[in-house]
Design a protein around this motif. Structure first.
Motif, mmCIF file in Angstrom:
data_model
loop_
_atom_site.group_PDB
_atom_site.id
_atom_site.type_symbol
_atom_site.label_atom_id
_atom_site.label_comp_id
_atom_site.label_asym_id
_atom_site.label_seq_id
_atom_site.Cartn_x
_atom_site.Cartn_y
_atom_site.Cartn_z
ATOM 1 N N GLY A 166 45.817 68.493 42.621
ATOM 2 C CA GLY A 166 46.962 69.352 42.840
ATOM 3 C C GLY A 166 46.785 70.767 42.353
ATOM 4 O O GLY A 166 45.671 71.223 42.091
ATOM 5 N N LYS A 167 47.911 71.451 42.231
ATOM 6 C CA LYS A 167 47.918 72.815 41.721
ATOM 7 C C LYS A 167 49.141 72.998 40.833
ATOM 8 O O LYS A 167 50.188 72.359 41.036
ATOM 9 N N ALA A 168 48.989 73.874 39.858
ATOM 10 C CA ALA A 168 50.058 74.141 38.901
ATOM 11 C C ALA A 168 50.486 75.598 39.001
ATOM 12 O O ALA A 168 49.670 76.487 39.272
ATOM 13 N N HIS A 169 51.776 75.824 38.779
ATOM 14 C CA HIS A 169 52.328 77.171 38.709
ATOM 15 C C HIS A 169 52.981 77.293 37.328
ATOM 16 O O HIS A 169 53.840 76.472 36.971
ATOM 17 N N VAL A 170 52.579 78.287 36.562
ATOM 18 C CA VAL A 170 53.051 78.428 35.189
ATOM 19 C C VAL A 170 53.552 79.845 34.967
ATOM 20 O O VAL A 170 52.848 80.821 35.276
ATOM 21 N N ALA A 171 54.754 79.962 34.414
ATOM 22 C CA ALA A 171 55.333 81.281 34.121
ATOM 23 C C ALA A 171 55.974 81.270 32.745
ATOM 24 O O ALA A 171 56.385 80.224 32.243
ATOM 25 N N TYR A 172 56.058 82.447 32.148
ATOM 26 C CA TYR A 172 56.806 82.586 30.896
ATOM 27 C C TYR A 172 57.417 83.980 30.822
ATOM 28 O O TYR A 172 56.969 84.922 31.505
ATOM 29 N N LEU A 173 58.442 84.107 30.016
ATOM 30 C CA LEU A 173 59.114 85.379 29.762
ATOM 31 C C LEU A 173 58.712 85.845 28.366
ATOM 32 O O LEU A 173 59.081 85.202 27.376
ATOM 33 N N PRO A 174 57.929 86.915 28.245
ATOM 34 C CA PRO A 174 57.398 87.337 26.938
ATOM 35 C C PRO A 174 58.493 87.678 25.938
ATOM 36 O O PRO A 174 59.583 88.126 26.298
ATOM 37 N N ASN A 175 58.149 87.459 24.705
ATOM 38 C CA ASN A 175 59.054 87.813 23.603
ATOM 39 C C ASN A 175 58.263 88.637 22.577
ATOM 40 O O ASN A 175 58.194 88.304 21.404
ATOM 41 N N GLY A 176 57.612 89.698 23.094
ATOM 42 C CA GLY A 176 56.840 90.573 22.218
ATOM 43 C C GLY A 176 55.349 90.311 22.245
ATOM 44 O O GLY A 176 54.560 91.162 21.847
ATOM 45 N N ARG A 177 54.937 89.127 22.717
ATOM 46 C CA ARG A 177 53.513 88.793 22.771
ATOM 47 C C ARG A 177 53.183 88.187 24.130
ATOM 48 O O ARG A 177 54.036 87.563 24.758
ATOM 49 N N VAL A 178 51.937 88.382 24.562
ATOM 50 C CA VAL A 178 51.488 87.785 25.823
ATOM 51 C C VAL A 178 50.174 87.054 25.592
ATOM 52 O O VAL A 178 49.473 87.285 24.603
ATOM 53 N N LEU A 179 49.852 86.182 26.545
ATOM 54 C CA LEU A 179 48.598 85.429 26.529
ATOM 55 C C LEU A 179 47.604 86.047 27.490
ATOM 56 O O LEU A 179 47.987 86.656 28.496
ATOM 57 N N GLY A 180 46.310 85.862 27.220
ATOM 58 C CA GLY A 180 45.313 86.159 28.224
ATOM 59 C C GLY A 180 45.536 85.231 29.404
ATOM 60 O O GLY A 180 45.785 84.029 29.214
ATOM 61 N N LEU A 181 45.484 85.757 30.619
ATOM 62 C CA LEU A 181 45.834 84.960 31.798
ATOM 63 C C LEU A 181 44.939 83.736 31.960
ATOM 64 O O LEU A 181 45.391 82.684 32.406
ATOM 65 N N SER A 182 43.679 83.863 31.585
ATOM 66 C CA SER A 182 42.774 82.723 31.720
ATOM 67 C C SER A 182 43.164 81.578 30.792
ATOM 68 O O SER A 182 42.823 80.416 31.047
ATOM 69 N N LYS A 183 43.882 81.899 29.706
ATOM 70 C CA LYS A 183 44.299 80.858 28.761
ATOM 71 C C LYS A 183 45.254 79.868 29.419
ATOM 72 O O LYS A 183 45.245 78.673 29.120
ATOM 73 N N ILE A 184 46.109 80.373 30.303
ATOM 74 C CA ILE A 184 47.066 79.504 30.982
ATOM 75 C C ILE A 184 46.341 78.503 31.867
ATOM 76 O O ILE A 184 46.626 77.301 31.853
ATOM 77 N N ALA A 185 45.361 79.001 32.626
ATOM 78 C CA ALA A 185 44.573 78.097 33.475
ATOM 79 C C ALA A 185 43.800 77.097 32.626
ATOM 80 O O ALA A 185 43.640 75.929 33.014
ATOM 81 N N ARG A 186 43.339 77.543 31.466
ATOM 82 C CA ARG A 186 42.574 76.657 30.586
ATOM 83 C C ARG A 186 43.454 75.530 30.044
ATOM 84 O O ARG A 186 43.001 74.388 29.907
ATOM 85 N N VAL A 187 44.707 75.825 29.735
ATOM 86 C CA VAL A 187 45.630 74.792 29.252
ATOM 87 C C VAL A 187 45.870 73.746 30.332
ATOM 88 O O VAL A 187 45.900 72.543 30.055
#
Length: 203
Positions: free
Chosen positions: A103-124
């Motif tokens: 399958g495929k995953a779609h992941v979003a978040y609303l920052p609260n002062g900090r952000v993640l490296g985009l590749s980290k989301i795919a890695r999770v």
């Protein structure tokens, strides 16, 4: 989501982990049980290949999402709008029949002062995918790990997947897709944010 376990013990920490030989012997038993001869030429190296493949396919047990998500960035020039990574492909295995989930995953978040490296989301997504799973659990695990590590204003996760346990056996319905979602924070309390998330995924 409190009942969802996001951290599994790493296999290397378990003293009772079977040896490579035990794993290969188990494959030979299954080959015999299936009705074939493990000693025929085409199957001689199969136990070794299967054990090696399983190490890769289930490597998520040896990784922790928190290790991947540990580093965040605060220099975002005041950016506080949605961050969305969509169409992240993954392969997992059903914990009931040990056959693939694709399958495929779609992941979003609303920052609260900090952000993640985009590749980290795919890695999770990769970490939780490379374990025996149910789609519902995997969806919640991804959301909870990002929510607890980053403490954003909200997290949204959607997974769309085809389960080979439905396509290859049992009801044998090829092409059917299962969709699961998990929302936290503002995505859960503000319907407009959910609608925006869904709209951006489908756009």
């Amino acid at each position: 989501m409190d009942a969802i376990v996001t951290n599994f013990p790493r296999i290397d920490d378990q003293s009772d982990r079977p040896s490579q030989k035990e794993a290969e012997d188990a494959v030979r038993v299954l080959l015999r049980w299936a009705g074939d001869d493990p000693q025929r030429e085409g199957l001689l190296d199969t136990p070794k290949r299967v054990a090696k493949a399983y190490r890769e396919l289930f490597s998520g047990y040896e990784l922790a999402a928190e290790d991947v998500l540990g580093r965040t960035f605060e220099e975002v020039a005041g950016y506080d709008d949605m961050v969305l990574v969509k169409d992240i492909p993954f392969f997992s295995h059903c914990e009931h029949h040990m056959v693939p989930i694709i399958g495929k995953a779609h992941v979003a978040y609303l920052p609260n002062g900090r952000v993640l490296g985009l590749s980290k989301i795919a890695r999770v997504v990769e970490i939780f995918g490379r374990r025996l799973q149910t789609q519902e659990t995997m969806t919640a695990q991804i959301a909870k790990s990002i929510d607890e590590t980053l403490n954003p204003r909200g997290v949204a996760v959607m997974i769309e997947a085809e389960h080979m346990c439905m396509a290859m056996r049992g009801i044998q319905k090829q092409g059917s897709t299962t969709l699961t979602t998990t929302f936290t924070g503002a995505f859960k309390t503000e319907p407009t944010e959910q609608v925006r998330f869904m709209t951006l995924i489908r756009s």
